[in-house]
Motif scaffolding. Structure first.
Motif, PDB file in Angstrom:
ATOM      1  N   THR A  48      10.587   8.509  12.685  1.00 47.29           N
ATOM      2  CA  THR A  48      10.265   8.782  11.306  1.00 47.29           C
ATOM      3  C   THR A  48      11.418   9.160  10.598  1.00 47.29           C
ATOM      4  N   ILE A  49      11.586   8.754   9.400  1.00 47.84           N
ATOM      5  CA  ILE A  49      12.417   9.396   8.296  1.00 47.84           C
ATOM      6  C   ILE A  49      11.677  10.170   7.355  1.00 47.84           C
ATOM      7  N   SER A  50      11.928  11.652   7.364  1.00 45.67           N
ATOM      8  CA  SER A  50      10.965  12.293   6.482  1.00 45.67           C
ATOM      9  C   SER A  50      11.912  13.335   5.433  1.00 45.67           C
ATOM     10  N   GLY A  51      11.011  13.771   4.613  1.00 46.60           N
ATOM     11  CA  GLY A  51      11.580  14.893   3.742  1.00 46.60           C
ATOM     12  C   GLY A  51      12.668  14.633   2.603  1.00 46.60           C
ATOM     13  N   ILE A  66      19.589  -0.460  -4.901  1.00 44.22           N
ATOM     14  CA  ILE A  66      19.689  -1.828  -4.747  1.00 44.22           C
ATOM     15  C   ILE A  66      20.014  -2.592  -3.654  1.00 44.22           C
ATOM     16  N   VAL A  67      19.067  -3.303  -3.036  1.00 41.04           N
ATOM     17  CA  VAL A  67      19.638  -4.103  -1.886  1.00 41.04           C
ATOM     18  C   VAL A  67      19.722  -5.595  -2.479  1.00 41.04           C
ATOM     19  N   TYR A  68      20.961  -6.279  -2.631  1.00 41.46           N
ATOM     20  CA  TYR A  68      20.922  -7.585  -3.031  1.00 41.46           C
ATOM     21  C   TYR A  68      20.731  -8.499  -1.946  1.00 41.46           C
ATOM     22  N   GLY A  69      20.839  -8.197  -0.520  1.00 43.42           N
ATOM     23  CA  GLY A  69      20.550  -9.280   0.341  1.00 43.42           C
ATOM     24  C   GLY A  69      19.262  -9.026   0.852  1.00 43.42           C
ATOM     25  N   ASN A  70      18.881  -9.696   1.898  1.00 40.01           N
ATOM     26  CA  ASN A  70      17.366  -9.397   2.657  1.00 40.01           C
ATOM     27  C   ASN A  70      17.273  -8.124   3.140  1.00 40.01           C
ATOM     28  N   LEU A  71      16.035  -7.402   2.785  1.00 39.73           N
ATOM     29  CA  LEU A  71      15.743  -6.240   3.470  1.00 39.73           C
ATOM     30  C   LEU A  71      14.553  -6.342   4.349  1.00 39.73           C
ATOM     31  N   THR A  72      14.906  -5.999   5.748  1.00 35.83           N
ATOM     32  CA  THR A  72      13.862  -6.043   6.679  1.00 35.83           C
ATOM     33  C   THR A  72      13.903  -4.692   7.261  1.00 35.83           C
ATOM     34  N   ALA A  73      12.503  -4.079   7.310  1.00 44.06           N
ATOM     35  CA  ALA A  73      12.326  -2.873   7.915  1.00 44.06           C
ATOM     36  C   ALA A  73      11.083  -2.977   8.945  1.00 44.06           C
ATOM     37  N   ARG A  74      11.455  -2.564  10.254  1.00 42.75           N
ATOM     38  CA  ARG A  74      10.367  -2.464  11.247  1.00 42.75           C
ATOM     39  C   ARG A  74      10.080  -1.276  11.794  1.00 42.75           C
ATOM     40  N   ASN A  75       8.847  -1.038  12.490  1.00 42.33           N
ATOM     41  CA  ASN A  75       8.350   0.104  13.327  1.00 42.33           C
ATOM     42  C   ASN A  75       9.109   1.509  12.584  1.00 42.33           C
ATOM     43  N   LEU A  76       8.761   1.506  11.619  1.00 40.42           N
ATOM     44  CA  LEU A  76       9.313   2.540  10.672  1.00 40.42           C
ATOM     45  C   LEU A  76       8.260   3.366  10.179  1.00 40.42           C
ATOM     46  N   ILE A  77       8.460   4.770  10.098  1.00 42.84           N
ATOM     47  CA  ILE A  77       7.568   5.781   9.655  1.00 42.84           C
ATOM     48  C   ILE A  77       8.222   6.404   8.345  1.00 42.84           C
ATOM     49  N   LEU A  78       7.896   6.447   7.005  1.00 45.55           N
ATOM     50  CA  LEU A  78       8.497   7.015   6.045  1.00 45.55           C
ATOM     51  C   LEU A  78       7.425   8.185   5.675  1.00 45.55           C
ATOM     52  N   CYS A 111       5.154  -0.757   9.478  1.00 44.57           N
ATOM     53  CA  CYS A 111       5.784   0.281   8.633  1.00 44.57           C
ATOM     54  C   CYS A 111       4.523   1.107   8.182  1.00 44.57           C
ATOM     55  N   VAL A 112       4.670   2.282   8.006  1.00 41.17           N
ATOM     56  CA  VAL A 112       3.966   3.294   7.598  1.00 41.17           C
ATOM     57  C   VAL A 112       4.727   4.301   6.405  1.00 41.17           C
ATOM     58  N   LEU A 113       3.932   4.329   5.451  1.00 43.15           N
ATOM     59  CA  LEU A 113       4.303   5.412   4.188  1.00 43.15           C
ATOM     60  C   LEU A 113       3.241   6.546   4.481  1.00 43.15           C
ATOM     61  N   ASP A 114       3.582   7.459   4.612  1.00 44.00           N
ATOM     62  CA  ASP A 114       2.845   8.687   4.565  1.00 44.00           C
ATOM     63  C   ASP A 114       3.417   9.967   3.367  1.00 44.00           C
ATOM     64  N   GLY A 115       2.777   9.698   2.144  1.00 46.15           N
ATOM     65  CA  GLY A 115       3.154  10.620   1.273  1.00 46.15           C
ATOM     66  C   GLY A 115       4.401  10.307   0.295  1.00 46.15           C
ATOM     67  N   PHE A 116       4.034  10.051  -0.860  1.00 49.69           N
ATOM     68  CA  PHE A 116       5.173   9.545  -1.928  1.00 49.69           C
ATOM     69  C   PHE A 116       4.837  10.147  -3.117  1.00 49.69           C
ATOM     70  N   SER A 117       5.586  11.089  -3.666  1.00 52.55           N
ATOM     71  CA  SER A 117       5.401  11.539  -5.174  1.00 52.55           C
ATOM     72  C   SER A 117       6.396  11.472  -5.971  1.00 52.55           C
ATOM     73  N   LEU A 118       6.376  11.009  -7.353  1.00 56.17           N
ATOM     74  CA  LEU A 118       7.160  10.944  -8.315  1.00 56.17           C
ATOM     75  C   LEU A 118       6.745  11.656  -9.390  1.00 56.17           C
ATOM     76  N   THR A 119       7.639  12.572  -9.909  1.00 55.43           N
ATOM     77  CA  THR A 119       7.345  13.482 -11.162  1.00 55.43           C
ATOM     78  C   THR A 119       8.244  13.400 -12.386  1.00 55.43           C
ATOM     79  N   ALA A 120       7.854  12.993 -13.419  1.00 57.54           N
ATOM     80  CA  ALA A 120       8.671  13.146 -14.656  1.00 57.54           C
ATOM     81  C   ALA A 120       8.881  14.430 -14.914  1.00 57.54           C
TER      82      ALA A 120
END
Length: 186
Positions: A48-51, A66-78, A111-120
């Motif tokens: 997990t990458i958290s916080g 910005i990733v200008y090449g190919n982006l591959t993510a596997r088996n990752l929890i954010l 891949c799993v995303l567990d919680g994401f917020s963006l506030t203006a």
């Protein structure tokens, strides 16, 4: 470590060997230089990458800009990523937990995303696209999403005396413009 994670933007294949907590790190998403695409493969091995928290009036919000090449993510929890945005003049900002923009192709597997917020944080905050994993996926190749999940909430909100406009928003990807799209068990 956070320092090693910051080097991933330079391209290559990387494997996480432990969880990474970014809650005490002043993280600024790095982008690849235009015209110098580097493919990135990140295998989380179930870690997990958290916080991650980010603020600023920058163009791109995410673990990567910005990733200008190919982006591959596997088996990752954010987990528990949050961003505060102010206005950015003359640009079309994008935001996503993994990357703001994937330009040449995108593959997300298990891949799993567990919680994401963006506030203006101000009036007139305008975003081109916001997605749970990736804000904007564009490319001449296919985009593949396999066995991925978004859990918890994706919260886009405006603070007191602030306003937020978002042209495209999506649970996994905000705006998707790939040659082909393959989504399986997501």
């Amino acid at each position: 470590s956070a320092d090693a994670l910051a080097q991933v933007i330079s391209g290559g294949s990387y494997v996480l060997t432990a969880d990474i907590d970014l809650s005490e790190v002043d993280w600024e998403p790095q982008s690849q230089p235009y015209g110098s695409p580097k493919d990135i493969t990140l295998d989380g091995q179930g870690h997990t990458i958290s916080g991650l928290t980010g603020s600023a009036d920058q163009y791109s919000s995410g673990l990567f800009g910005i990733v200008y090449g190919n982006l591959t993510a596997r088996n990752l929890i954010l987990r528990d990523f949050s961003f505060e945005r102010g206005p950015v003049s003359g640009r079309s900002p994008r935001a996503g937990a993994l990357a703001a923009w994937a330009d040449k192709g995108l593959t997300l597997e298990n891949c799993v995303l567990d919680g994401f917020s963006l506030t203006a944080s101000d009036t007139g905050v305008s975003l081109e696209s916001v997605g749970g994993f990736v804000g904007y996926a564009y490319g001449g190749s296919n985009c593949v999403l396999r066995d991925c999940a978004v859990r918890g909430t994706i919260d886009l909100s405006a603070g007191e005396d602030a306003s937020l406009y978002c042209k495209f928003a999506g649970g996994m990807i905000g705006s998707l413009r790939c040659r082909g799209i393959q989504m399986t068990d997501c």
